[in-house]
Scaffold this motif. Structure first.
Motif, PDB file in Angstrom:
ATOM      1  N   ALA A 163       0.824  -1.195   0.000  1.00  0.00           N
ATOM      2  CA  ALA A 163       0.000   0.000   0.000  1.00  0.00           C
ATOM      3  C   ALA A 163       0.859   1.246   0.000  1.00  0.00           C
ATOM      4  CB  ALA A 163      -0.940  -0.005   1.191  1.00  0.00           C
ATOM      5  N   ASP A 164       2.112   1.097   0.505  1.00  0.00           N
ATOM      6  CA  ASP A 164       3.008   2.250   0.525  1.00  0.00           C
ATOM      7  C   ASP A 164       3.372   2.712  -0.883  1.00  0.00           C
ATOM      8  OD1 ASP A 164       3.576   3.477   2.856  1.00  0.00           O
ATOM      9  OD2 ASP A 164       5.469   2.436   3.235  1.00  0.00           O
ATOM     10  N   TRP A 165       3.580   1.749  -1.761  1.00  0.00           N
ATOM     11  CA  TRP A 165       3.967   2.105  -3.130  1.00  0.00           C
ATOM     12  C   TRP A 165       2.813   2.788  -3.858  1.00  0.00           C
ATOM     13  CZ3 TRP A 165       1.423   0.072  -7.300  1.00  0.00           C
ATOM     14  CH2 TRP A 165       0.609  -1.037  -7.065  1.00  0.00           C
ATOM     15  N   VAL A 166       1.570   2.466  -3.494  1.00  0.00           N
ATOM     16  CA  VAL A 166       0.415   3.121  -4.115  1.00  0.00           C
ATOM     17  C   VAL A 166       0.380   4.593  -3.719  1.00  0.00           C
ATOM     18  CG1 VAL A 166      -2.109   3.200  -4.200  1.00  0.00           C
ATOM     19  CG2 VAL A 166      -0.937   0.999  -4.248  1.00  0.00           C
ATOM     20  N   GLU A 167       0.608   4.853  -2.412  1.00  0.00           N
ATOM     21  CA  GLU A 167       0.629   6.239  -1.950  1.00  0.00           C
ATOM     22  C   GLU A 167       1.788   6.997  -2.572  1.00  0.00           C
ATOM     23  OE1 GLU A 167       0.312   6.849   2.254  1.00  0.00           O
ATOM     24  OE2 GLU A 167      -1.235   5.305   2.442  1.00  0.00           O
ATOM     25  N   ALA A 168       2.944   6.360  -2.694  1.00  0.00           N
ATOM     26  CA  ALA A 168       4.109   7.012  -3.299  1.00  0.00           C
ATOM     27  C   ALA A 168       3.844   7.307  -4.779  1.00  0.00           C
ATOM     28  CB  ALA A 168       5.344   6.141  -3.144  1.00  0.00           C
ATOM     29  N   SER A 169       3.244   6.373  -5.481  1.00  0.00           N
ATOM     30  CA  SER A 169       2.925   6.584  -6.897  1.00  0.00           C
ATOM     31  C   SER A 169       1.898   7.693  -7.058  1.00  0.00           C
ATOM     32  CB  SER A 169       2.393   5.303  -7.528  1.00  0.00           C
ATOM     33  OG  SER A 169       3.359   4.311  -7.508  1.00  0.00           O
ATOM     34  N   PHE A 170       0.885   7.684  -6.201  1.00  0.00           N
ATOM     35  CA  PHE A 170      -0.131   8.720  -6.261  1.00  0.00           C
ATOM     36  C   PHE A 170       0.467  10.085  -5.946  1.00  0.00           C
ATOM     37  CE2 PHE A 170      -3.614  11.255  -4.464  1.00  0.00           C
ATOM     38  CZ  PHE A 170      -4.475  11.256  -5.570  1.00  0.00           C
ATOM     39  N   GLY A 171       1.368  10.126  -4.966  1.00  0.00           N
ATOM     40  CA  GLY A 171       2.042  11.391  -4.633  1.00  0.00           C
ATOM     41  C   GLY A 171       2.869  11.900  -5.807  1.00  0.00           C
ATOM     42  N   GLY A 172       3.566  10.991  -6.488  1.00  0.00           N
ATOM     43  CA  GLY A 172       4.339  11.386  -7.668  1.00  0.00           C
ATOM     44  C   GLY A 172       3.454  11.902  -8.781  1.00  0.00           C
ATOM     45  N   LEU A 173       2.327  11.229  -8.974  1.00  0.00           N
ATOM     46  CA  LEU A 173       1.373  11.666  -9.992  1.00  0.00           C
ATOM     47  C   LEU A 173       0.809  13.040  -9.654  1.00  0.00           C
ATOM     48  CD1 LEU A 173      -0.292  11.033 -12.530  1.00  0.00           C
ATOM     49  CD2 LEU A 173      -1.983   9.949 -11.029  1.00  0.00           C
ATOM     50  N   GLU A 174       0.460  13.239  -8.385  1.00  0.00           N
ATOM     51  CA  GLU A 174      -0.071  14.540  -7.959  1.00  0.00           C
ATOM     52  C   GLU A 174       0.965  15.649  -8.166  1.00  0.00           C
ATOM     53  OE1 GLU A 174      -2.067  16.618  -4.017  1.00  0.00           O
ATOM     54  OE2 GLU A 174      -0.985  14.728  -3.811  1.00  0.00           O
ATOM     55  N   LYS A 175       2.216  15.357  -7.823  1.00  0.00           N
ATOM     56  CA  LYS A 175       3.296  16.339  -8.000  1.00  0.00           C
ATOM     57  C   LYS A 175       3.465  16.686  -9.480  1.00  0.00           C
ATOM     58  CE  LYS A 175       8.193  16.988  -6.996  1.00  0.00           C
ATOM     59  NZ  LYS A 175       9.416  16.372  -6.479  1.00  0.00           N
ATOM     60  N   HIS A 176       3.408  15.669 -10.331  1.00  0.00           N
ATOM     61  CA  HIS A 176       3.551  15.896 -11.772  1.00  0.00           C
ATOM     62  C   HIS A 176       2.394  16.744 -12.316  1.00  0.00           C
ATOM     63  CE1 HIS A 176       4.429  15.227 -15.973  1.00  0.00           C
ATOM     64  NE2 HIS A 176       3.192  14.770 -16.148  1.00  0.00           N
ATOM     65  N   ILE A 177       1.172  16.430 -11.908  1.00  0.00           N
ATOM     66  CA  ILE A 177      -0.001  17.176 -12.386  1.00  0.00           C
ATOM     67  C   ILE A 177       0.077  18.626 -11.935  1.00  0.00           C
ATOM     68  CG2 ILE A 177      -2.507  17.412 -12.107  1.00  0.00           C
ATOM     69  CD1 ILE A 177      -2.658  14.355 -12.195  1.00  0.00           C
ATOM     70  N   ARG A 178       0.510  18.861 -10.695  1.00  0.00           N
ATOM     71  CA  ARG A 178       0.660  20.240 -10.211  1.00  0.00           C
ATOM     72  C   ARG A 178       1.708  20.997 -11.026  1.00  0.00           C
ATOM     73  NH1 ARG A 178      -1.861  21.510  -5.355  1.00  0.00           N
ATOM     74  NH2 ARG A 178      -2.596  19.700  -4.208  1.00  0.00           N
ATOM     75  N   ALA A 179       2.818  20.333 -11.330  1.00  0.00           N
ATOM     76  CA  ALA A 179       3.871  20.981 -12.125  1.00  0.00           C
ATOM     77  C   ALA A 179       3.361  21.325 -13.519  1.00  0.00           C
ATOM     78  CB  ALA A 179       5.102  20.078 -12.208  1.00  0.00           C
ATOM     79  N   VAL A 180       2.609  20.411 -14.130  1.00  0.00           N
ATOM     80  CA  VAL A 180       2.051  20.662 -15.464  1.00  0.00           C
ATOM     81  C   VAL A 180       1.058  21.821 -15.411  1.00  0.00           C
ATOM     82  CG1 VAL A 180       0.562  19.696 -17.259  1.00  0.00           C
ATOM     83  CG2 VAL A 180       2.453  18.351 -16.361  1.00  0.00           C
ATOM     84  N   MET A 181       0.231  21.861 -14.381  1.00  0.00           N
ATOM     85  CA  MET A 181      -0.744  22.953 -14.250  1.00  0.00           C
ATOM     86  C   MET A 181      -0.050  24.301 -14.069  1.00  0.00           C
ATOM     87  SD  MET A 181      -3.735  21.132 -11.999  1.00  0.00           S
ATOM     88  CE  MET A 181      -4.594  22.643 -11.695  1.00  0.00           C
ATOM     89  N   HIS A 182       1.013  24.334 -13.256  1.00  0.00           N
ATOM     90  CA  HIS A 182       1.764  25.583 -13.077  1.00  0.00           C
ATOM     91  C   HIS A 182       2.406  26.018 -14.394  1.00  0.00           C
ATOM     92  CE1 HIS A 182       1.581  24.771  -8.665  1.00  0.00           C
ATOM     93  NE2 HIS A 182       1.434  26.093  -8.673  1.00  0.00           N
TER      94      HIS A 182
END
Length: 113
Positions: free
Chosen positions: A1-20
């Motif tokens: 379950a840790d890797w799911v949270e880490a992957s989701f966090g990476g995805l969220e970080k990427h989406i925020r960077a793209v939006m900025h």
């Protein structure tokens, strides 16, 4: 379950960077389309009028010069608005190209099934 949270966090970080990034590009497009095109246009229009040694302006009255500047200014303002619409249309075309690529990918997947 840790890797799911880490992957989701990476995805969220990427989406925020793209939006900025998209926000910054949109701001630059807007400034260039609205303000810089208008400034350059008025500069181009004013250059011939400020050259009073031109034979065309030597014989012209103050009223004639004002009319020519007003007419040229209106044309430049309309041109600046048209450039703004072109920039926005280019942005929409880029967005449409992304959707087209997604539809093509979907068709490829459906053909494989």
């Amino acid at each position: 379950a840790d890797w799911v949270e880490a992957s989701f966090g990476g995805l969220e970080k990427h989406i925020r960077a793209v939006m900025h990034f998209r926000f910054g590009v949109g701001m630059i497009d807007t400034v260039v389309a609205k303000y810089m095109a208008t400034i350059v246009g008025y500069y181009i229009v004013s250059r011939p009028l400020l050259n009073l040694s031109d034979a065309k302006h030597m014989a012209a009255s103050h009223k004639d010069l004002q009319e020519e500047y007003y007419r040229s200014g209106r044309m430049m303002l309309q041109m600046a608005q048209a450039v703004g619409r072109l920039v926005l249309a280019g942005r929409e075309l880029t967005r449409l190209a992304g959707f087209t690529a997604r539809v093509d990918d979907l068709q490829g997947v459906l053909e494989e099934l």
